[in-house]
Design a protein around this motif. Structure first.
Motif, mmCIF file in Angstrom:
data_model
loop_
_atom_site.group_PDB
_atom_site.id
_atom_site.type_symbol
_atom_site.label_atom_id
_atom_site.label_comp_id
_atom_site.label_asym_id
_atom_site.label_seq_id
_atom_site.Cartn_x
_atom_site.Cartn_y
_atom_site.Cartn_z
ATOM 1 N N SER A 196 0.834 -1.199 0.000
ATOM 2 C CA SER A 196 0.000 0.000 0.000
ATOM 3 C C SER A 196 0.873 1.256 0.000
ATOM 4 O O SER A 196 0.613 2.206 -0.745
ATOM 5 C CB SER A 196 -0.926 -0.006 1.217
ATOM 6 O OG SER A 196 -1.631 1.206 1.323
ATOM 7 N N LEU A 197 1.912 1.244 0.825
ATOM 8 C CA LEU A 197 2.832 2.391 0.858
ATOM 9 C C LEU A 197 3.580 2.532 -0.462
ATOM 10 O O LEU A 197 3.759 3.640 -0.972
ATOM 11 C CB LEU A 197 3.817 2.244 2.013
ATOM 12 C CG LEU A 197 3.228 2.403 3.406
ATOM 13 C CD1 LEU A 197 4.262 2.022 4.461
ATOM 14 C CD2 LEU A 197 2.713 3.815 3.616
ATOM 15 N N ARG A 198 3.995 1.406 -1.011
ATOM 16 C CA ARG A 198 4.725 1.437 -2.285
ATOM 17 C C ARG A 198 3.857 2.037 -3.389
ATOM 18 O O ARG A 198 4.339 2.764 -4.247
ATOM 19 C CB ARG A 198 5.133 0.015 -2.670
ATOM 20 C CG ARG A 198 5.866 -0.076 -4.001
ATOM 21 C CD ARG A 198 5.899 -1.480 -4.554
ATOM 22 N NE ARG A 198 4.543 -1.917 -4.862
ATOM 23 C CZ ARG A 198 4.177 -3.180 -4.950
ATOM 24 N NH1 ARG A 198 5.037 -4.141 -4.749
ATOM 25 N NH2 ARG A 198 2.935 -3.493 -5.240
ATOM 26 N N ASP A 199 2.573 1.747 -3.361
ATOM 27 C CA ASP A 199 1.670 2.195 -4.413
ATOM 28 C C ASP A 199 1.066 3.573 -4.140
ATOM 29 O O ASP A 199 0.278 4.073 -4.939
ATOM 30 C CB ASP A 199 0.547 1.164 -4.605
ATOM 31 C CG ASP A 199 1.079 -0.186 -5.073
ATOM 32 O OD1 ASP A 199 2.190 -0.230 -5.634
ATOM 33 O OD2 ASP A 199 0.377 -1.195 -4.875
ATOM 34 N N ASP A 200 1.435 4.202 -3.031
ATOM 35 C CA ASP A 200 0.921 5.526 -2.679
ATOM 36 C C ASP A 200 1.827 6.584 -3.296
ATOM 37 O O ASP A 200 2.986 6.726 -2.905
ATOM 38 C CB ASP A 200 0.890 5.667 -1.153
ATOM 39 C CG ASP A 200 0.360 7.016 -0.688
ATOM 40 O OD1 ASP A 200 0.294 7.962 -1.491
ATOM 41 O OD2 ASP A 200 0.010 7.108 0.501
ATOM 42 N N PRO A 201 1.311 7.360 -4.259
ATOM 43 C CA PRO A 201 2.166 8.348 -4.936
ATOM 44 C C PRO A 201 2.765 9.378 -3.982
ATOM 45 O O PRO A 201 3.915 9.784 -4.151
ATOM 46 C CB PRO A 201 1.242 9.016 -5.949
ATOM 47 C CG PRO A 201 0.014 8.187 -6.013
ATOM 48 C CD PRO A 201 -0.049 7.345 -4.789
#
Length: 76
Positions: free
Chosen positions: A52-57
């Motif tokens: 989720s953090l990785r995919d959060d711009p």
């Protein structure tokens, strides 16, 4: 220490037979399986959070900004 009573079905009995082969008690096999299931669940939650953090711009931008700042500090 408390005790736990469960109902088993044929599939669980077969699994217990495999887990107790070699002299492991049914109780120890159950304790080990519960602990392994809990560790697996916690790993899955951490993995989901990391993805989720990785995919959060916004988080990705903040990470890039921090990396740039750290590179600047390292230059000294």
């Amino acid at each position: 220490m408390s005790s736990l009573t469960i109902r088993t079905d044929p599939e669980v009995e077969r699994a217990l037979e495999g887990l107790t082969f070699g002299g492991v008690s049914r109780s120890e096999a159950a304790r080990t399986a519960i602990l392994e299931a809990d560790r697996s669940r916690r790993r899955a939650l951490l993995r989901a959070e990391a993805e989720s953090l990785r995919d959060d711009p916004e988080d990705a931008a903040a990470s890039r900004e921090l990396a740039a700042e750290m590179d600047a500090i390292r230059a000294w």
